[in-house]
Design a protein around this motif. Structure first.
Motif, mmCIF file in Angstrom:
data_model
loop_
_atom_site.group_PDB
_atom_site.id
_atom_site.type_symbol
_atom_site.label_atom_id
_atom_site.label_comp_id
_atom_site.label_asym_id
_atom_site.label_seq_id
_atom_site.Cartn_x
_atom_site.Cartn_y
_atom_site.Cartn_z
ATOM 1 N N GLN A 1 0.850 -1.186 0.000
ATOM 2 C CA GLN A 1 0.000 0.000 0.000
ATOM 3 C C GLN A 1 0.891 1.244 0.000
ATOM 4 O OE1 GLN A 1 -0.615 -2.494 2.625
ATOM 5 N NE2 GLN A 1 -1.809 -3.465 1.017
ATOM 6 N N LEU A 2 0.495 2.209 -0.822
ATOM 7 C CA LEU A 2 1.259 3.447 -0.950
ATOM 8 C C LEU A 2 0.339 4.631 -0.689
ATOM 9 C CD1 LEU A 2 3.104 2.567 -4.287
ATOM 10 C CD2 LEU A 2 3.989 2.311 -1.968
ATOM 11 N N VAL A 3 0.798 5.539 0.144
ATOM 12 C CA VAL A 3 0.006 6.725 0.463
ATOM 13 C C VAL A 3 0.878 7.955 0.255
ATOM 14 C CG1 VAL A 3 -1.291 7.960 2.219
ATOM 15 C CG2 VAL A 3 -1.376 5.448 2.125
ATOM 16 N N GLU A 4 0.449 8.811 -0.686
ATOM 17 C CA GLU A 4 1.200 10.037 -0.965
ATOM 18 C C GLU A 4 0.659 11.187 -0.140
ATOM 19 O OE1 GLU A 4 0.591 8.336 -5.301
ATOM 20 O OE2 GLU A 4 -0.693 8.725 -3.571
ATOM 21 N N SER A 5 1.517 12.160 0.068
ATOM 22 C CA SER A 5 1.106 13.410 0.704
ATOM 23 C C SER A 5 2.076 14.499 0.285
ATOM 24 C CB SER A 5 1.088 13.277 2.229
ATOM 25 O OG SER A 5 2.373 12.946 2.716
ATOM 26 N N GLY A 6 1.668 15.754 0.500
ATOM 27 C CA GLY A 6 2.586 16.859 0.270
ATOM 28 C C GLY A 6 2.293 17.713 -0.937
ATOM 29 N N GLY A 7 1.277 17.372 -1.716
ATOM 30 C CA GLY A 7 0.962 18.200 -2.867
ATOM 31 C C GLY A 7 0.349 19.517 -2.436
ATOM 32 N N GLY A 8 0.126 20.397 -3.410
ATOM 33 C CA GLY A 8 -0.484 21.679 -3.106
ATOM 34 C C GLY A 8 -0.283 22.671 -4.215
ATOM 35 N N LEU A 9 -0.587 23.921 -3.899
ATOM 36 C CA LEU A 9 -0.453 25.027 -4.850
ATOM 37 C C LEU A 9 0.744 25.865 -4.444
ATOM 38 C CD1 LEU A 9 -1.526 26.858 -7.144
ATOM 39 C CD2 LEU A 9 -2.970 27.967 -5.411
ATOM 40 N N VAL A 10 1.596 26.164 -5.411
ATOM 41 C CA VAL A 10 2.798 26.941 -5.134
ATOM 42 C C VAL A 10 3.066 27.866 -6.325
ATOM 43 C CG1 VAL A 10 4.356 25.209 -6.112
ATOM 44 C CG2 VAL A 10 5.197 26.751 -4.328
ATOM 45 N N ALA B 1 0.592 18.854 -12.337
ATOM 46 C CA ALA B 1 0.118 17.509 -12.677
ATOM 47 C C ALA B 1 -0.347 16.815 -11.403
ATOM 48 C CB ALA B 1 1.226 16.686 -13.335
ATOM 49 N N VAL B 2 -0.973 15.673 -11.593
ATOM 50 C CA VAL B 2 -1.191 14.765 -10.473
ATOM 51 C C VAL B 2 0.045 13.873 -10.381
ATOM 52 C CG1 VAL B 2 -2.612 12.941 -9.492
ATOM 53 C CG2 VAL B 2 -3.684 14.808 -10.777
ATOM 54 N N TYR B 3 0.609 13.808 -9.202
ATOM 55 C CA TYR B 3 1.813 13.016 -8.977
ATOM 56 C C TYR B 3 1.448 11.722 -8.260
ATOM 57 C CZ TYR B 3 4.864 16.755 -10.550
ATOM 58 O OH TYR B 3 5.516 17.687 -11.318
ATOM 59 N N TYR B 4 1.966 10.633 -8.786
ATOM 60 C CA TYR B 4 1.676 9.308 -8.250
ATOM 61 C C TYR B 4 2.971 8.641 -7.788
ATOM 62 C CZ TYR B 4 -2.738 9.731 -10.811
ATOM 63 O OH TYR B 4 -3.954 10.156 -11.297
ATOM 64 N N CYS B 5 2.880 7.967 -6.683
ATOM 65 C CA CYS B 5 3.948 7.098 -6.221
ATOM 66 C C CYS B 5 3.639 5.677 -6.700
ATOM 67 C CB CYS B 5 4.011 7.142 -4.692
ATOM 68 S SG CYS B 5 5.238 6.058 -3.955
ATOM 69 N N ALA B 6 4.669 4.955 -7.109
ATOM 70 C CA ALA B 6 4.474 3.599 -7.606
ATOM 71 C C ALA B 6 5.618 2.711 -7.142
ATOM 72 C CB ALA B 6 4.377 3.589 -9.126
ATOM 73 N N ALA B 7 5.357 1.415 -7.115
ATOM 74 C CA ALA B 7 6.375 0.466 -6.668
ATOM 75 C C ALA B 7 6.359 -0.777 -7.539
ATOM 76 C CB ALA B 7 6.141 0.079 -5.208
ATOM 77 N N ARG B 8 7.552 -1.329 -7.729
ATOM 78 C CA ARG B 8 7.668 -2.589 -8.445
ATOM 79 C C ARG B 8 8.735 -3.429 -7.765
ATOM 80 N NH1 ARG B 8 11.990 -3.328 -11.729
ATOM 81 N NH2 ARG B 8 10.838 -4.957 -12.817
ATOM 82 N N PRO B 9 8.539 -4.742 -7.692
ATOM 83 C CA PRO B 9 9.574 -5.599 -7.091
ATOM 84 C C PRO B 9 10.816 -5.618 -7.970
ATOM 85 C CG PRO B 9 7.464 -6.738 -7.238
ATOM 86 C CD PRO B 9 7.356 -5.501 -8.079
ATOM 87 N N TYR C 1 3.688 0.422 -17.039
ATOM 88 C CA TYR C 1 3.165 -0.941 -16.961
ATOM 89 C C TYR C 1 4.088 -1.872 -16.187
ATOM 90 C CZ TYR C 1 6.241 -1.587 -21.047
ATOM 91 O OH TYR C 1 7.307 -1.596 -21.900
ATOM 92 N N ASN C 2 5.278 -1.424 -15.872
ATOM 93 C CA ASN C 2 6.200 -2.222 -15.068
ATOM 94 C C ASN C 2 5.938 -2.118 -13.576
ATOM 95 O OD1 ASN C 2 8.561 -1.414 -17.499
ATOM 96 N ND2 ASN C 2 8.058 -3.513 -16.999
ATOM 97 N N TYR C 3 5.053 -1.237 -13.189
ATOM 98 C CA TYR C 3 4.806 -0.991 -11.768
ATOM 99 C C TYR C 3 3.510 -1.642 -11.329
ATOM 100 C CZ TYR C 3 8.807 2.054 -11.687
ATOM 101 O OH TYR C 3 10.102 2.533 -11.752
ATOM 102 N N ASN C 4 3.602 -2.387 -10.236
ATOM 103 C CA ASN C 4 2.473 -3.176 -9.771
ATOM 104 C C ASN C 4 1.556 -2.410 -8.820
ATOM 105 O OD1 ASN C 4 5.123 -4.815 -9.987
ATOM 106 N ND2 ASN C 4 3.548 -6.345 -10.361
ATOM 107 N N TYR C 5 2.133 -1.498 -8.076
ATOM 108 C CA TYR C 5 1.395 -0.845 -6.992
ATOM 109 C C TYR C 5 1.431 0.669 -7.182
ATOM 110 C CZ TYR C 5 2.293 -5.469 -5.114
ATOM 111 O OH TYR C 5 2.376 -6.823 -4.948
ATOM 112 N N TRP C 6 0.295 1.277 -6.880
ATOM 113 C CA TRP C 6 0.148 2.717 -7.097
ATOM 114 C C TRP C 6 -0.536 3.368 -5.913
ATOM 115 C CZ3 TRP C 6 1.962 5.261 -11.428
ATOM 116 C CH2 TRP C 6 2.429 4.441 -12.459
ATOM 117 N N GLY C 7 -0.133 4.602 -5.644
ATOM 118 C CA GLY C 7 -0.846 5.410 -4.679
ATOM 119 C C GLY C 7 -2.030 6.093 -5.333
ATOM 120 N N GLN C 8 -2.738 6.885 -4.549
ATOM 121 C CA GLN C 8 -3.956 7.514 -5.041
ATOM 122 C C GLN C 8 -3.679 8.794 -5.808
ATOM 123 O OE1 GLN C 8 -2.765 7.808 -2.017
ATOM 124 N NE2 GLN C 8 -3.024 9.960 -1.389
#
Length: 124
Positions: A3-12, A92-100, A109-116
């Motif tokens: 499970q991946l949970v992103e944080s820290g985005g905003g307007l700058v 943009a919308v920024y996503y965190c992703a993970a792959r073994p 398509y190489n990444y199995n897991y994604w944050g929201q």
């Protein structure tokens, strides 16, 4: 499962900085590649940075080199993306992703897991 949970985005404003965080939980282990992707409206999702958790090797897309830094905190199972000198085109919308594995690959398509996803907006 990871499970991946992103944080820290905003307007700058242009020229400003933001730091994104991605907390990983579940079956993380030590051999993972963590990537930060972004997707702007009407554009393909692209990998802007990635890090091999075990090797520590990194990748940056040319457009962010010298401005963005990816790092990891093993104790917290967290990956960060420090973004400096932000430009409107970084919006943009920024996503965190993970792959073994240990080898950095940049195709989504190489990444199995994604944050929201977390929105980053840079005003001119």
């Amino acid at each position: 499962q990871v499970q991946l949970v992103e944080s820290g985005g905003g307007l700058v404003q242009a020229g400003g900085s933001l730091r994104l965080s991605c907390a990983a939980s579940g079956r993380t282990g030590s051999s993972y590649v963590m990537g930060w992707f972004r997707q702007a409206p009407g554009k393909e999702r692209e990998c802007v940075a990635a890090i091999s958790w075990s090797r520590g090797s990194t990748y940056y897309v040319d457009s962010v080199k010298g401005r963005f830094t990816i790092s990891r905190d093993n104790a917290k199972n967290t990956v960060y993306l420090q973004m400096n000198s932000l430009k409107p085109e970084d919006t943009a919308v920024y996503y965190c992703a993970a792959r073994p594995g240990e080898v950095i690959l940049i195709q989504r398509y190489n990444y199995n897991y994604w944050g929201q996803g977390t929105q980053v907006s840079v005003s001119s």
